[in-house]
Design an enzyme around this catalytic site. Structure first.
Site, PDB file in Angstrom:
ATOM      1  N   THR A 153       0.737  -1.070  -0.035  1.00 30.12           N
ATOM      2  CA  THR A 153      -0.074   0.138   0.057  1.00 30.12           C
ATOM      3  C   THR A 153       0.715   1.342  -0.161  1.00 30.12           C
ATOM      4  OG1 THR A 153      -1.587  -0.966   1.336  1.00 30.12           O
ATOM      5  CG2 THR A 153      -1.842   1.190   1.221  1.00 30.12           C
ATOM      6  N   CYS A 422      -5.482  -9.062   3.547  1.00 26.95           N
ATOM      7  CA  CYS A 422      -4.808  -8.758   2.333  1.00 26.95           C
ATOM      8  C   CYS A 422      -3.279  -8.430   2.416  1.00 26.95           C
ATOM      9  CB  CYS A 422      -5.584  -7.891   1.283  1.00 26.95           C
ATOM     10  SG  CYS A 422      -6.878  -8.710   0.419  1.00 26.95           S
ATOM     11  N   PHE A 423      -2.698  -7.930   3.817  1.00 26.78           N
ATOM     12  CA  PHE A 423      -1.538  -8.009   4.042  1.00 26.78           C
ATOM     13  C   PHE A 423      -1.116  -6.383   3.262  1.00 26.78           C
ATOM     14  CE2 PHE A 423      -2.368 -12.275   2.894  1.00 26.78           C
ATOM     15  CZ  PHE A 423      -2.608 -12.931   4.206  1.00 26.78           C
ATOM     16  N   CYS A 424      -2.009  -5.504   3.380  1.00 24.74           N
ATOM     17  CA  CYS A 424      -1.617  -4.298   2.798  1.00 24.74           C
ATOM     18  C   CYS A 424      -0.913  -4.534   1.022  1.00 24.74           C
ATOM     19  CB  CYS A 424      -0.325  -3.576   3.563  1.00 24.74           C
ATOM     20  SG  CYS A 424      -1.195  -3.002   5.354  1.00 24.74           S
ATOM     21  N   ASN A 425      -1.643  -5.187   0.502  1.00 21.47           N
ATOM     22  CA  ASN A 425      -1.230  -5.379  -0.777  1.00 21.47           C
ATOM     23  C   ASN A 425      -2.346  -6.126  -1.776  1.00 21.47           C
ATOM     24  OD1 ASN A 425      -0.243  -6.471  -3.291  1.00 21.47           O
ATOM     25  ND2 ASN A 425       1.600  -7.097  -2.317  1.00 21.47           N
TER      26      ASN A 425
END
Length: 888
Positions: A153, A422-425
């Site tokens: 992100t 979503c793991f900042c992705n």
């Protein structure tokens, strides 16, 4: 693996057998000595814990911290901007750390400059704001900002900076760049010097795939085009995830900008990163704001400012976090001493990831269906193309995805720490899970936001599960994780063998006779107790049934002048011992959040729910609320409320009873701010006496705090419902709602499932009382049908009306026996299986309307009249008639 095991019986699968024989041999461990010994010595706090979130944050070692604190105790470090002796020591030490960082990345100060930042995100922001962008004009081209869609992100967020200055941002899919690499062309229009920036990660933080470092030179030379635009390309290599477990040679792969975060490498310090800037690109960076230490000269009254000549000094506004920078030296020293260097870490962590990947990929249900779906762009063939990250979702035997939140809750029962979401992705998440742009918008409209637990919407996953390995990870961790998957999905504690892992300190395969190898047995039995569970086996474990099993409990003594029976009680008209369908059978309040229940037969109602329900909570020395998730022994604290004497008496085995007043002394009370479920609440400390009592019982500093009578905590709009007109529900220290209701018939159904014999002919018995207490309800009713309460929209208990907000999404707390504090994960697992999607049990209620001008009570024996959801519009019909539509 499991499917094959059904045919081959108990044949064990060795660690060497899990790998392709033709593949290069990889090392496990770090030379002579047992990795288990290293873990026990340096990471003793991990005993009983399986930590698999190293991509989120790896862990610091004990000797690393001891070395750093010893340094601080022996030296005096002053502000590096001063000129005294201690400040000079700080300045020189910081400069040595810069050299150490450059050496770690195989480069020197001749080529790169280290700019300290607050982390990799701050480093990215610095580049976005300082890059020499050229805005696009009406008739002229401008700069391009290109980034791989498989980016964090913080990289994607750079586009908001470029957008504001009319610079076009272009996302590039990995497959498009791979195909472009295959047809790479010669450079076009080499005379154009329009600056462009291409950002990509060395390693995806989502799947662990490693993108070619050769892209750096190919893009810079013009042989590889992120977009077909003439100009001079600069490359930002997001190395934060990659360098946590792998060496990066910047002498061979000379990216212009390399952001990193140091806690990803050795766990401490946090909040410190760096931007490594190639010296040929550094002069191009522009800066607007200037802070302390960055100016050679400036005037306060005129626009005159001369920046420092040093690139680092020019961009490090204010005093850097110099003690944290000094801590880096000890991190590098310890990492080298324990492992021998990043190349060894790279081989070790990949070995674990490859083994886990093969094992997970082979797991099958008896019908042949896969147990997991792995999201990967590689086959884990080499550490050059894949890092130590595995991303997956768990499936049922029909191929349906089990929500990541449910998997996370189950993992916590096994003391396994992993990451979900979503793991900042978002880009990688969309690509691997097949989530369209429109679906992202739809999910947001449905209430899903990044970082929440809304894991499935219309059967579609909103995220996944990620495990990742660090330099101190072991095959024991892998075995524990595989046991967890097998135990929870293949419904057995012994029929499916876990692969047996033999590892030496050099090559894969059976350990040599003289090696000190770690040998992981194929144990399928019950997991070892966590430290918390170990603590519960001591002298303070007992059955506190005197608190909750004393039925009927005598009603509290109240001021009879103010507490005449209400229509609510008169309307019940049911004598004790003659309870019919849909009546209240039990009432509980929980005066201290997460502590034992206080059972009553009749109790006053307040504007926040049952009077004094969850009005107090136990906090640690940092003021953080404790729950049974962290401290199961909370359930052994027994509160009793005496309304006549206006006190709460607290008991626990081995402790003298202690009294706490029900209300604060306004003249002596100091209000402090606390948090409950992200809400700010006003509280006050109940004093040193009870604090000492609790600290003695738990063996660590604790305080008892109470919600202030002036604190107003409004209920949020949750469960997709609005509050009824004219109502504004307020909450005590509860998590979600004013009341929680459960149905005895629903408990009976779960009780039947739990007491069904398993494949081995064993029985695991749970009493009905035990089960009901685990769900910590306020109101228990004896309905006719299991889970019929989930179809209700409103209920009336006597003359009191309640709105049904929605189901309670259960967490791992239901696995804790409320009478002993012991855990048993089978309750959550069985409920998860029976409810299929969400682990729901019980319904949240709030007052639909409440008139407290005269006292109101809830009583055991009161009639419960539900209103069905489909009939909610017909309020003119009697509730009993609406109920008869489906039950008669």
């Amino acid at each position: 693996m499991a499917g094959a095991a059904a045919e081959s019986g108990r044949e064990l699968w060795t660690f060497a057998g899990s790998r392709d024989p033709s593949a290069p041999r990889l090392a496990y461990g770090y030379g002579p000595g047992s990795l288990r010994e290293l873990r026990a010595r340096e990471f003793s706090r991990l005993a009983g814990t399986v930590y698999l979130d190293h991509a989120g944050a790896t862990l610091f070692s004990q000797s690393q911290l001891e070395s750093f604190t010893s340094d601080l105790m022996e030296n005096t470090y002053g502000n590096p901007h001063s000129q005294n002796i201690s400040s000079k020591l700080t300045h020189d030490t910081v400069e040595q750390v810069r050299y150490r960082i450059l050496a770690h990345f195989h480069t020197t100060a001749e080529d790169y400059t280290v700019i300290f930042t607050a982390g990799s995100t701050a480093a990215l922001k610095l580049v976005a704001e300082a890059f020499p962008w050229v805005s696009q004009g009406p008739e002229s081209s401008g700069s391009r900002f290109c980034y791989l869609t498989d980016s964090h992100t913080s990289v994607v967020g750079m586009r908001n900076v470029t957008m504001a200055i009319n610079v076009i941002s272009t996302p590039v899919r990995p497959e498009d760049l791979w195909s472009a690499e295959e047809r790479s062309a010669s450079a076009s229009n080499p005379d154009c010097q329009l600056p462009h920036l291409f950002c990509y990660p060395a390693q995806s933080n989502f799947s662990g795939v490693r993108y070619p470092l050769s892209w750096i030179e190919e893009v810079k030379s013009g042989r590889l085009h992120p977009v077909s635009t003439p100009g001079k390309w600069f490359v930002l290599l997001d190395a934060a995830s990659y360098v946590s477990t792998s060496p990066l040679d910047l002498s061979a792969h000379q990216a212009d900008f390399v952001p990193i975060s140091f806690y990803k490498i050795f766990g401490f310090p946090t909040g410190l990163g760096a931007l490594l800037v190639h010296n040929r690109a550094a002069p191009l960076l522009r800066k607007t704001y200037f802070g302390g230490g960055t100016a050679s000269a400036y005037l306060a009254g005129e626009d005159f400012y001369i920046p420092r000549q040093s690139v680092a000094q020019r961009f490090e506004d204010g005093t850097i976090s110099f003690l944290d920078v000094i801590a880096l030296k000890h991190g590098f020293d310890t990492l080298e001493r324990l492992t021998g260097g990043m190349e060894n870490i790279k081989q070790h962590t990949f070995t674990l990831a490859q083994y886990t990947y093969v094992a997970l990929s082979s797991l099958q249900y008896p019908n042949g269906a896969p147990v997991v779906r792995i999201y990967s762009d590689s086959e884990f063939s080499s550490p050059e193309v894949q890092g130590p990250i595995i991303n997956f979702n768990v499936l049922d035997d029909k191929g349906n995805i089990i929500g990541y939140s449910q998997v996370d809750k189950m993992a916590s029962l096994y003391n396994i720490h992993l990451r979900t979401g979503c793991f900042c992705n978002t880009g990688a998440c969309q690509r691997h899970l097949g989530i369209s742009n429109e679906m992202v918008r739809k999910h947001f409209q449905a209430g899903h936001v990044c970082g929440d637990n809304m894991d499935l919407i219309d059967g579609q996953p909103t995220g996944s599960v990620r495990i990742s390995f660090g330099y101190m990870s072991t095959l024991d961790d892998v075995q524990a994780f595989l046991r967890f998957i097998i135990d929870t999905r293949l419904h057995s504690s012994g029929d499916w063998p876990v692969p047996q892992a033999h590892a030496d300190t050099g090559e894969t395969g059976a350990p040599s006779a003289d090696s000190q190898a770690d040998v992981i047995p194929a144990v399928m039995g019950r997991r070892s107790l966590s430290p918390q569970e170990d603590a519960l086996t001591g002298s303070r474990v007992w059955n506190n049934s005197s608190t909750v099993n004393a039925v009927p409990v005598a009603p509290p003594v109240c001021d009879v002048a103010r507490t005449q029976p209400t229509p609510s009680e008169k309307a019940a008209g049911v004598l004790e011992g003659a309870l019919g369908p849909h009546v209240v059978t039990n009432l509980y309040l929980y005066p201290i959040k997460s502590c034992a229940a206080f059972e009553v037969t009749r109790w006053p109602v307040g504007n926040q729910g049952l009077l004094y329900d969850r009005s107090w909570m136990v906090v640690n020395h940092n003021g953080v609320c404790l729950s049974q998730k962290q401290e199961p022994r909370l359930c052994l604290i027994q509160p009793f409320i005496d309304l006549r004497q206006r006190i709460m008496v607290i008991k626990a085995k081995g402790m003298e009873p202690i009294e706490v007043p029900l209300e604060e002394n306004s003249e002596r009370t100091q209000i402090r701010q606390s948090r409950v479920c992200a809400d700010r609440v006003s509280t006050y400390d109940c004093g040193e006496k009870i604090s000492s009592w609790l600290s003695t019982f738990f063996g660590r500093p604790c305080h008892l705090i109470k919600q202030s009578s002036n604190s107003q905590r409004n209920a949020k709009k949750k469960h997709g419902k609005d509050q009824l007109p004219g109502t504004m529900a307020t909450l005590s220290l509860v998590n979600e709602a004013q009341y929680l209701l459960i149905n005895t018939s629903s408990i009976l159904e779960l009780h039947r499932q739990l007491n069904t014999s398993d494949e081995n002919g064993k029985e695991e018995l749970f009493s009905l009382k035990d089960l009901s207490l685990r769900f910590r309800a306020n109101i228990i009713i004896n309905g006719k049908r299991a889970f019929e309460e989930e179809k209700w929209d409103e209920i009336s208990i006597g003359s009191l009306r309640f709105q049904v907000l929605g189901p309670c999404h259960r967490c791992q707390m239901i696995c804790i026996d409320q009478q002993t504090g012991q855990r048993n994960q089978h309750v959550f697992q069985k409920l998860s299986e029976s409810r299929e999607t969400k682990v729901n049990f019980g319904m949240y209620l709030m007052h639909a309307s409440l008139d407290l001008s005269s006292p109101c009570f809830l009583s055991v024996g009161s009639q419960v009249l539900p209103v069905l959801k489909e009939n909610v519009e017909g309020h003119d019909l009697p509730a009993s008639e609406k109920h008869q539509d489906v039950t008669s």
